[in-house]
Design an enzyme around this catalytic site. Structure first.
Site, PDB file in Angstrom:
ATOM      1  N   HIS A   1       4.744  14.305   5.640  1.00  0.00           N
ATOM      2  CA  HIS A   1       3.599  13.430   5.924  1.00  0.00           C
ATOM      3  C   HIS A   1       4.071  11.980   5.955  1.00  0.00           C
ATOM      4  O   HIS A   1       4.757  11.532   5.034  1.00  0.00           O
ATOM      5  CB  HIS A   1       2.512  13.600   4.863  1.00  0.00           C
ATOM      6  CG  HIS A   1       1.302  12.759   5.120  1.00  0.00           C
ATOM      7  ND1 HIS A   1       0.373  13.084   6.100  1.00  0.00           N
ATOM      8  CD2 HIS A   1       0.886  11.608   4.564  1.00  0.00           C
ATOM      9  CE1 HIS A   1      -0.568  12.163   6.120  1.00  0.00           C
ATOM     10  NE2 HIS A   1      -0.284  11.263   5.191  1.00  0.00           N
TER      11      HIS A   1
ATOM     12  N   SER B   1       6.796  11.361   3.023  1.00  0.00           N
ATOM     13  CA  SER B   1       6.865  12.287   1.891  1.00  0.00           C
ATOM     14  C   SER B   1       7.034  13.715   2.390  1.00  0.00           C
ATOM     15  O   SER B   1       6.387  14.117   3.359  1.00  0.00           O
ATOM     16  CB  SER B   1       5.572  12.226   1.057  1.00  0.00           C
ATOM     17  OG  SER B   1       5.249  10.905   0.672  1.00  0.00           O
TER      18      SER B   1
ATOM     19  N   ASN C   1       5.580  20.620   3.872  1.00  0.00           N
ATOM     20  CA  ASN C   1       5.041  19.775   4.942  1.00  0.00           C
ATOM     21  C   ASN C   1       5.646  18.386   4.806  1.00  0.00           C
ATOM     22  O   ASN C   1       6.087  17.982   3.737  1.00  0.00           O
ATOM     23  CB  ASN C   1       3.519  19.692   4.829  1.00  0.00           C
ATOM     24  CG  ASN C   1       2.900  18.883   5.970  1.00  0.00           C
ATOM     25  OD1 ASN C   1       3.255  19.060   7.134  1.00  0.00           O
ATOM     26  ND2 ASN C   1       1.981  17.996   5.647  1.00  0.00           N
TER      27      ASN C   1
ATOM     28  N   ASP D   1      -2.725  17.288   2.430  1.00  0.00           N
ATOM     29  CA  ASP D   1      -1.708  16.292   2.071  1.00  0.00           C
ATOM     30  C   ASP D   1      -1.704  16.012   0.567  1.00  0.00           C
ATOM     31  O   ASP D   1      -1.344  14.924   0.135  1.00  0.00           O
ATOM     32  CB  ASP D   1      -1.924  14.979   2.846  1.00  0.00           C
ATOM     33  CG  ASP D   1      -1.864  15.174   4.346  1.00  0.00           C
ATOM     34  OD1 ASP D   1      -1.111  16.044   4.801  1.00  0.00           O
ATOM     35  OD2 ASP D   1      -2.578  14.457   5.073  1.00  0.00           O
TER      36      ASP D   1
END
Length: 222
Positions: A115, A142, A113, A151
């Site tokens: 973020h 990030s 992912n 997260d």
């Protein structure tokens, strides 16, 4: 002549415009990314990211979360849909869903992912405004492995961007997004090449465990 290494199959999940998806598509087209984007799946219909994928000849699917009675039911269907493409990696590119622990466990160590903050700072939403209000000297983005903690998975790479006195949330977001389009393809490339792994809850690059901030770069153009 030996057979060429087969590109890693990747499924990308989106909810919106798909600018990070476009960065990945561009990397594939240029030959820099050793992956095949097997499918793009959106939980929202009629978003720009689906158009980007279609324009690139990538199969697209819509699984509208509103059509499912529970978060768990949606995640089960999404998992089955993803697995039909046998991906080596699942990439969340602006996928605005909180995922169930069963889903994150199924893809543990093979789902990334991105973020827009320097994790662990500013998990969740409205990160740019929060960074400004907190008086941060630097903000950024990030790429991290996905775990059950929102997260909260181990960070693979960060790009740091100075917060300028002239910044508002919109200006800062634009500068951060430029770095997103650099470091996300890089992290995906590392993973596809076998350089980036998740080991015992930590990110590992080239056989070395990374610090909490991951591999960190300072944005040269910010």
């Amino acid at each position: 002549m030996s057979d060429a290494v087969k590109p890693m199959r990747v499924v990308v999940l989106i909810s919106g415009s798909g600018s990070n998806l476009q960065a990945l598509i561009d990397g594939v087209v240029s030959g820099d990314l050793p992956i095949e984007i097997a499918a793009v799946i959106s939980n929202r219909p009629d978003v720009m990211g689906l158009t980007r994928a279609s324009n690139a000849g990538i199969p697209t699917l819509v699984l509208d979360h509103k059509n499912y009675p529970t978060r768990e039911a949606f995640d089960v269907e999404l998992m089955q849909t993803i697995d039909a493409y046998t991906p080596g990696l699942v990439v969340l590119a602006g996928f605005m869903r909180i995922l169930t622990p069963a889903f994150t466990e199924h893809y543990l160590g093979r789902m990334l992912n991105i973020h827009p903050s320097l994790l662990p700072k500013f998990q969740g939403l409205h990160t740019h405004q929060r960074a400004i209000e907190a008086g941060e000297s630097h903000h950024g983005v990030s790429v991290h492995f996905v775990t059950a903690e929102l997260d909260g998975g181990p960070v693979a790479i960060q790009a740091r961007v100075p917060v300028l006195t002239s910044d508002d949330a919109t200006l800062l977001a634009k500068r951060v997004q430029r770095q997103e389009h650099i470091i996300y393809p890089l992290a995906v490339k590392w993973f596809a090449e076998g350089k980036l792994k998740m080991t015992q809850g930590k990110a590992e690059l080239d056989g070395e465990l990374l610090a909490e901030c991951g591999y960190q770069i300072d944005a040269p153009d910010a």
